[in-house]
Motif scaffolding. Structure first.
Motif, PDB file in Angstrom:
ATOM      1  N   CYS A 190     -11.208  28.529  83.514  1.00 55.47           N
ATOM      2  CA  CYS A 190     -11.398  27.963  82.171  1.00 55.47           C
ATOM      3  C   CYS A 190     -10.749  28.806  81.070  1.00 55.47           C
ATOM      4  CB  CYS A 190     -12.877  27.691  81.855  1.00 55.47           C
ATOM      5  SG  CYS A 190     -13.517  26.270  82.764  1.00 55.47           S
ATOM      6  N   PHE A 191     -10.074  29.874  81.423  1.00 55.78           N
ATOM      7  CA  PHE A 191      -9.238  30.544  80.438  1.00 55.78           C
ATOM      8  C   PHE A 191      -7.799  30.681  80.924  1.00 55.78           C
ATOM      9  CE2 PHE A 191      -8.842  34.561  82.595  1.00 55.78           C
ATOM     10  CZ  PHE A 191     -10.051  34.751  83.260  1.00 55.78           C
ATOM     11  N   GLY A 192      -7.552  30.296  82.150  1.00 53.11           N
ATOM     12  CA  GLY A 192      -6.196  30.399  82.681  1.00 53.11           C
ATOM     13  C   GLY A 192      -5.287  29.323  82.127  1.00 53.11           C
ATOM     14  N   ARG A 193      -5.443  28.101  82.621  1.00 52.74           N
ATOM     15  CA  ARG A 193      -4.613  26.994  82.156  1.00 52.74           C
ATOM     16  C   ARG A 193      -5.457  25.730  82.029  1.00 52.74           C
ATOM     17  NH1 ARG A 193      -0.964  25.474  86.083  1.00 52.74           N
ATOM     18  NH2 ARG A 193      -2.053  26.627  87.697  1.00 52.74           N
ATOM     19  N   PRO A 194      -6.488  25.768  81.205  1.00 54.34           N
ATOM     20  CA  PRO A 194      -7.339  24.580  81.118  1.00 54.34           C
ATOM     21  C   PRO A 194      -6.572  23.375  80.583  1.00 54.34           C
ATOM     22  CG  PRO A 194      -7.853  26.105  79.339  1.00 54.34           C
ATOM     23  CD  PRO A 194      -6.905  26.819  80.263  1.00 54.34           C
ATOM     24  N   HIS A 195      -6.539  22.323  81.337  1.00 53.02           N
ATOM     25  CA  HIS A 195      -5.860  21.112  80.868  1.00 53.02           C
ATOM     26  C   HIS A 195      -6.190  19.934  81.765  1.00 53.02           C
ATOM     27  CE1 HIS A 195      -2.924  22.435  83.975  1.00 53.02           C
ATOM     28  NE2 HIS A 195      -2.515  21.185  84.022  1.00 53.02           N
ATOM     29  N   LEU A 196      -5.957  18.766  81.220  1.00 53.29           N
ATOM     30  CA  LEU A 196      -6.044  17.522  81.984  1.00 53.29           C
ATOM     31  C   LEU A 196      -4.641  17.123  82.403  1.00 53.29           C
ATOM     32  CD1 LEU A 196      -7.393  14.808  82.928  1.00 53.29           C
ATOM     33  CD2 LEU A 196      -6.839  13.952  80.631  1.00 53.29           C
ATOM     34  N   HIS A 197      -4.483  16.802  83.665  1.00 47.91           N
ATOM     35  CA  HIS A 197      -3.223  16.228  84.152  1.00 47.91           C
ATOM     36  C   HIS A 197      -3.472  14.742  84.368  1.00 47.91           C
ATOM     37  CE1 HIS A 197       0.518  15.832  86.432  1.00 47.91           C
ATOM     38  NE2 HIS A 197      -0.168  15.187  87.350  1.00 47.91           N
ATOM     39  N   LEU A 198      -2.748  13.923  83.632  1.00 48.17           N
ATOM     40  CA  LEU A 198      -2.957  12.473  83.681  1.00 48.17           C
ATOM     41  C   LEU A 198      -1.730  11.785  84.266  1.00 48.17           C
ATOM     42  CD1 LEU A 198      -4.677   9.952  82.796  1.00 48.17           C
ATOM     43  CD2 LEU A 198      -3.313   9.988  80.687  1.00 48.17           C
ATOM     44  N   GLU A 199      -1.960  10.963  85.262  1.00 51.09           N
ATOM     45  CA  GLU A 199      -0.873  10.193  85.864  1.00 51.09           C
ATOM     46  C   GLU A 199      -1.156   8.700  85.734  1.00 51.09           C
ATOM     47  OE1 GLU A 199      -0.520  11.325  89.958  1.00 51.09           O
ATOM     48  OE2 GLU A 199      -0.453  13.465  89.486  1.00 51.09           O
ATOM     49  N   ILE A 200      -0.092   7.937  85.607  1.00 49.59           N
ATOM     50  CA  ILE A 200      -0.189   6.485  85.717  1.00 49.59           C
ATOM     51  C   ILE A 200       0.674   6.066  86.892  1.00 49.59           C
ATOM     52  CG2 ILE A 200       0.220   4.261  84.601  1.00 49.59           C
ATOM     53  CD1 ILE A 200      -0.352   5.553  81.937  1.00 49.59           C
ATOM     54  N   ARG A 201       0.020   5.494  87.887  1.00 54.08           N
ATOM     55  CA  ARG A 201       0.702   5.105  89.124  1.00 54.08           C
ATOM     56  C   ARG A 201       0.691   3.591  89.278  1.00 54.08           C
ATOM     57  NH1 ARG A 201      -0.103   9.335  93.974  1.00 54.08           N
ATOM     58  NH2 ARG A 201      -0.069  11.292  92.798  1.00 54.08           N
ATOM     59  N   ASP A 202       1.388   3.149  90.289  1.00 54.09           N
ATOM     60  CA  ASP A 202       1.382   1.729  90.576  1.00 54.09           C
ATOM     61  C   ASP A 202       0.086   1.361  91.300  1.00 54.09           C
ATOM     62  OD1 ASP A 202       2.539   3.223  92.876  1.00 54.09           O
ATOM     63  OD2 ASP A 202       2.417   1.242  93.806  1.00 54.09           O
ATOM     64  N   TYR A 203      -0.221   0.071  91.278  1.00 53.45           N
ATOM     65  CA  TYR A 203      -1.353  -0.455  92.025  1.00 53.45           C
ATOM     66  C   TYR A 203      -0.867  -1.637  92.855  1.00 53.45           C
ATOM     67  CZ  TYR A 203      -5.521  -3.055  93.186  1.00 53.45           C
ATOM     68  OH  TYR A 203      -6.484  -3.727  93.884  1.00 53.45           O
ATOM     69  N   PRO A 204      -1.221  -1.715  94.122  1.00 48.30           N
ATOM     70  CA  PRO A 204      -2.174  -0.871  94.842  1.00 48.30           C
ATOM     71  C   PRO A 204      -1.533   0.303  95.584  1.00 48.30           C
ATOM     72  CG  PRO A 204      -1.652  -2.771  96.170  1.00 48.30           C
ATOM     73  CD  PRO A 204      -0.870  -2.922  94.901  1.00 48.30           C
ATOM     74  N   GLY A 205      -0.226   0.440  95.536  1.00 51.19           N
ATOM     75  CA  GLY A 205       0.416   1.458  96.363  1.00 51.19           C
ATOM     76  C   GLY A 205       0.063   2.879  95.974  1.00 51.19           C
ATOM     77  N   ARG A 206       0.051   3.132  94.667  1.00 53.14           N
ATOM     78  CA  ARG A 206      -0.251   4.452  94.085  1.00 53.14           C
ATOM     79  C   ARG A 206       0.787   5.507  94.470  1.00 53.14           C
ATOM     80  NH1 ARG A 206      -5.607   4.295  96.394  1.00 53.14           N
ATOM     81  NH2 ARG A 206      -6.916   2.786  95.309  1.00 53.14           N
ATOM     82  N   GLY A 207       1.931   5.091  94.953  1.00 52.97           N
ATOM     83  CA  GLY A 207       2.962   6.060  95.293  1.00 52.97           C
ATOM     84  C   GLY A 207       3.941   6.316  94.164  1.00 52.97           C
ATOM     85  N   TRP A 208       4.090   5.352  93.276  1.00 52.18           N
ATOM     86  CA  TRP A 208       4.996   5.511  92.142  1.00 52.18           C
ATOM     87  C   TRP A 208       4.252   6.079  90.949  1.00 52.18           C
ATOM     88  CZ3 TRP A 208      10.203   4.841  91.713  1.00 52.18           C
ATOM     89  CH2 TRP A 208      10.866   4.263  92.814  1.00 52.18           C
ATOM     90  N   LYS A 209       4.952   6.943  90.234  1.00 55.08           N
ATOM     91  CA  LYS A 209       4.392   7.494  89.009  1.00 55.08           C
ATOM     92  C   LYS A 209       5.297   7.099  87.846  1.00 55.08           C
ATOM     93  CE  LYS A 209       3.135  10.603  92.383  1.00 55.08           C
ATOM     94  NZ  LYS A 209       3.858  10.905  93.657  1.00 55.08           N
ATOM     95  N   TYR A 210       4.670   6.648  86.775  1.00 56.20           N
ATOM     96  CA  TYR A 210       5.421   6.170  85.618  1.00 56.20           C
ATOM     97  C   TYR A 210       5.141   7.036  84.395  1.00 56.20           C
ATOM     98  CZ  TYR A 210       5.657   2.193  88.740  1.00 56.20           C
ATOM     99  OH  TYR A 210       5.843   1.394  89.829  1.00 56.20           O
ATOM    100  N   ASN A 211       6.009   6.900  83.426  1.00 50.39           N
ATOM    101  CA  ASN A 211       5.915   7.712  82.222  1.00 50.39           C
ATOM    102  C   ASN A 211       4.775   7.217  81.331  1.00 50.39           C
ATOM    103  OD1 ASN A 211       6.291   9.267  79.976  1.00 50.39           O
ATOM    104  ND2 ASN A 211       8.454   8.735  79.683  1.00 50.39           N
TER     105      ASN A 211
END
Lengths: 247, 399
Positions: free
Chosen positions: A167-188
């Motif tokens: 909690c003092f190193g690199r606290p952050h949220l990593h948010l991804e938006i992927r395809d459904y239902p495959g979830r293999g593609w990641k979009y901007n």
């Protein structure tokens, strides 16, 4: 059945479209099963930011953006090698314990799915109506949600954490938006979340530049002009003539 | 239509991928820390993996003055500055300036039959075709007197005055040249290690690369540059597991460190043109009163935290003939998540006085992706305009 038919109808056209696509074209694609009409709707940015509070030095700020970032380039063969070598989500720096909200109506798909990374805890919500799934990573604790549970846009679904678990190193949220239902593609997410990203970028003394391919130096140099990535796909930024060459 | 087709292609590929894709077990995201002192990637000379302080370290005084807040700016300059479009066709990103402030430059390849390199447009000839400047991209980060080339494991310094070139033992990392041009410093980081275990070794040598020696070890730290001929600006932690970051002024002659700032999350540190002031920002501290933009005198005697209304992007404003400490000014673009347009303010760190330079109702600019740069003479900024992605100019009111 309808989506399969539609897919087949467009298959030849799609190949042509790829050939015609400008190198610097920007797009954010919804997943399998989304009709053209739905795709049009997604152009309107159906998601919201993942926090209830406004940004600022006490709450949260945008950190690493999606795509061909300089940082990702220099880790393209390590950290990011399974997703095209690019940063395949948006990082939001935030203190541990910051409430994270669902960025659209959806159904909880997976909780602590370690195969999707972004440990120590993560959450995946499917949004079938939009053709996307969203991943919330580096959470503080296992979300108290059950697969199949419905959530509404704006519901608190998790607490942000730190991949280093300090909690003092690199606290952050990593948010991804992927395809459904495959979830293999990641979009901007920049192209899909309703926010003013130029405003969010106005912090500190640096410019978050992107790595350049000197054979095409305008390619992937804008926040909203970044390529999609697919799990297990080729490294997209393995440029023969990169700039900068070293950090 | 093309976009719709691509959407479906993506879906199709995703479906295929779903059948054979490997798990994402190795996928992790990293926090952005690009503002922290730039450190190099290749492990030669090697950095140690242990978290130690150098024997020369002597913790010294922290700023003793009471932090003060700044007033809210009110004045609008007359006449109002007007923005001028400089480039066309959505060209380009990451502009920088020629040393004489007469040309805005950028990396580009305007057409398939034209070379990649640095191109420029004269500030006196807006919207004219860019001129080719050079194919040496190192010019984009060069000082007026030296070029530093990093390629693979090699670092080469070139003196502009006579074209002389020589290799220094920095192993492909960038080096910082002291103001009196007698020494160089660089940092070597074990970048392959997780960031929680990264240590930077700080190296010093003569300008010609001779007499290289390691002078400090910086747990989760790095080098930001020179404060003066004898003093380096560094960041570090007391150990790898220390909660707080520390910014120091390090004397290379006797190894003493003057602590300039200490907080849990510091970013964006930047020295003023005169070297008298340091700016940085703190976020998400367990003590909320520490959050915001800070200004600290590099002798450690003064510190000031700005009102949250002034939180945002900042750069130092240069002076035509170099700045004295009294002439240092910080240009800021306040952070407003819902702003339609951006505006600039200017802070005098010596007095705390804040002056609004532009009015968004009169000069409606919007900077894309934080991409702006102050000219060497401090009179103009170049920025990428959000609405058209071209580079624009904005002349600043005189100080």
């Amino acid at each position: 059945m309808k989506r399969k038919t539609l897919l087949a109808q467009f298959s030849r056209f799609v190949l042509l479209a790829v050939l015609l696509l400008p190198a610097n074209a920007s797009f954010a694609a919804p997943a399998e099963g989304v009709s053209g009409e739905q795709a049009s709707q997604t152009d309107e940015r159906p998601f919201i930011l993942p926090f209830a509070e406004p940004p600022g030095p006490d709450t949260w700020l945008m950190a690493q953006t999606y795509g061909n970032t300089v940082g990702a380039y220099f880790n393209r063969n390590t950290t990011y090698r399974f997703s095209g070598g690019i940063h395949f989500g948006v990082d939001f720096s935030a203190p541990c314990g910051t409430e994270i909200v669902a960025i659209a109506d959806g159904v909880v798909a997976l909780v602590d799915a370690t195969a999707y990374g972004s440990l120590p805890h993560n959450l995946i919500i499917d949004h079938p109506q939009l053709g996307y799934a969203t991943l919330y990573g580096h959470l503080l604790e296992r979300p108290n949600l059950t697969p199949g549970q419905e959530v509404k846009q704006g519901d608190v679904v998790a607490l942000s954490g730190d991949p280093e678990e300090t909690c003092f190193g690199r606290p952050h949220l990593h948010l991804e938006i992927r395809d459904y239902p495959g979830r293999g593609w990641k979009y901007n997410p920049i192209n899909l979340i309703d926010a003013d990203w130029d405003n969010l970028a106005l912090v500190g003394s640096f410019r978050s530049g992107f790595e350049r391919d000197l054979d095409d130096p305008r390619k992937w140099q804008q926040l909203d002009d970044q390529p999609p990535a697919v799990t297990g796909g080729p490294i997209l930024n393995n440029f023969a003539n990169p700039w900068p060459r070293s950090r | 239509m093309i976009a719709a087709g691509l959407l479906l292609l993506a879906g199709a590929l995703a479906a295929c991928n779903n059948e054979s894709r490997p798990p994402d077990a190795s996928v992790t995201a990293t926090a952005t820390s690009v503002e922290v002192a730039a450190v190099a990637a290749q492990p030669s000379p090697s950095a140690t993996d242990t978290a130690t302080l150098t024997p020369t370290t002597e913790p010294t005084a922290t700023p003793t003055t009471t932090p003060t807040s700044t007033p809210t700016p009110t004045a609008t300059p007359t006449p109002a500055p007007q923005a001028i479009q400089l480039t066309t066709g959505g060209c380009c990103t990451q502009p920088f300036w020629s040393p004489d402030s007469q040309q805005v430059r950028f990396i580009d390849k305007p057409a398939a039959d034209q070379p990649v390199g640095i191109w420029g447009v004269s500030v006196d000839a807006p919207q004219t075709a860019p001129e080719f400047v050079t194919d040496r991209l190192e010019e984009s980060t060069a000082s007026p007197d030296y070029l530093i080339e990093t390629n693979g494991d090699t670092t080469v310094i070139e003196r502009r005055a006579d074209g002389q070139r020589w290799t220094v033992p920095a192993g492909g990392r960038t080096v910082y040249i002291s103001p009196d041009e007698t020494r160089i410093a660089w940092a070597v980081t074990n970048s392959d290690a997780p960031s929680s275990n990264q240590v930077s070794a700080l190296w010093l040598a003569n300008l010609d690369g001779s007499d290289a020696q390691q002078i400090a070890t910086l747990p989760r730290g790095g080098l930001s540059g020179w404060i003066s001929n004898d003093v380096l600006f560094i960041s570090s932690r007391e150990s790898l597991d220390s909660r707080q970051q520390i910014l120091y002024a390090l004397s290379v002659s006797d190894g003493t460190r003057t602590e300039l700032a200490r907080a849990e999350r510091m970013r964006g540190q930047s020295l003023s043109p005169s070297g008298a002031w340091l700016v940085y920002y703190v976020t998400f501290d367990s003590d909320p009163s520490k959050n915001g933009i800070w200004l600290v005198s590099t002798d450690g005697s003064q510190s000031m935290v700005l009102d949250h209304d002034l939180f945002g992007a900042y750069q130092w404003r240069n002076c035509p003939d170099g700045c004295t400490p009294e002439e240092d000014r910080l240009l800021m673009v306040p952070f407003r998540p819902d702003a339609t347009y951006h505006w600039l303010v200017e802070l005098n760190p010596a007095t705390g006085e804040v002056r609004q330079l532009t009015d968004p109702d009169v000069t409606p600019i919007k900077i894309a992706n934080g991409d702006w740069r102050v000219s060497p003479d401090g009179r103009t900024i170049a920025f990428v305009e959000s609405s058209d992605r071209n580079i624009w100019l904005l002349d600043l009111p005189e100080g």
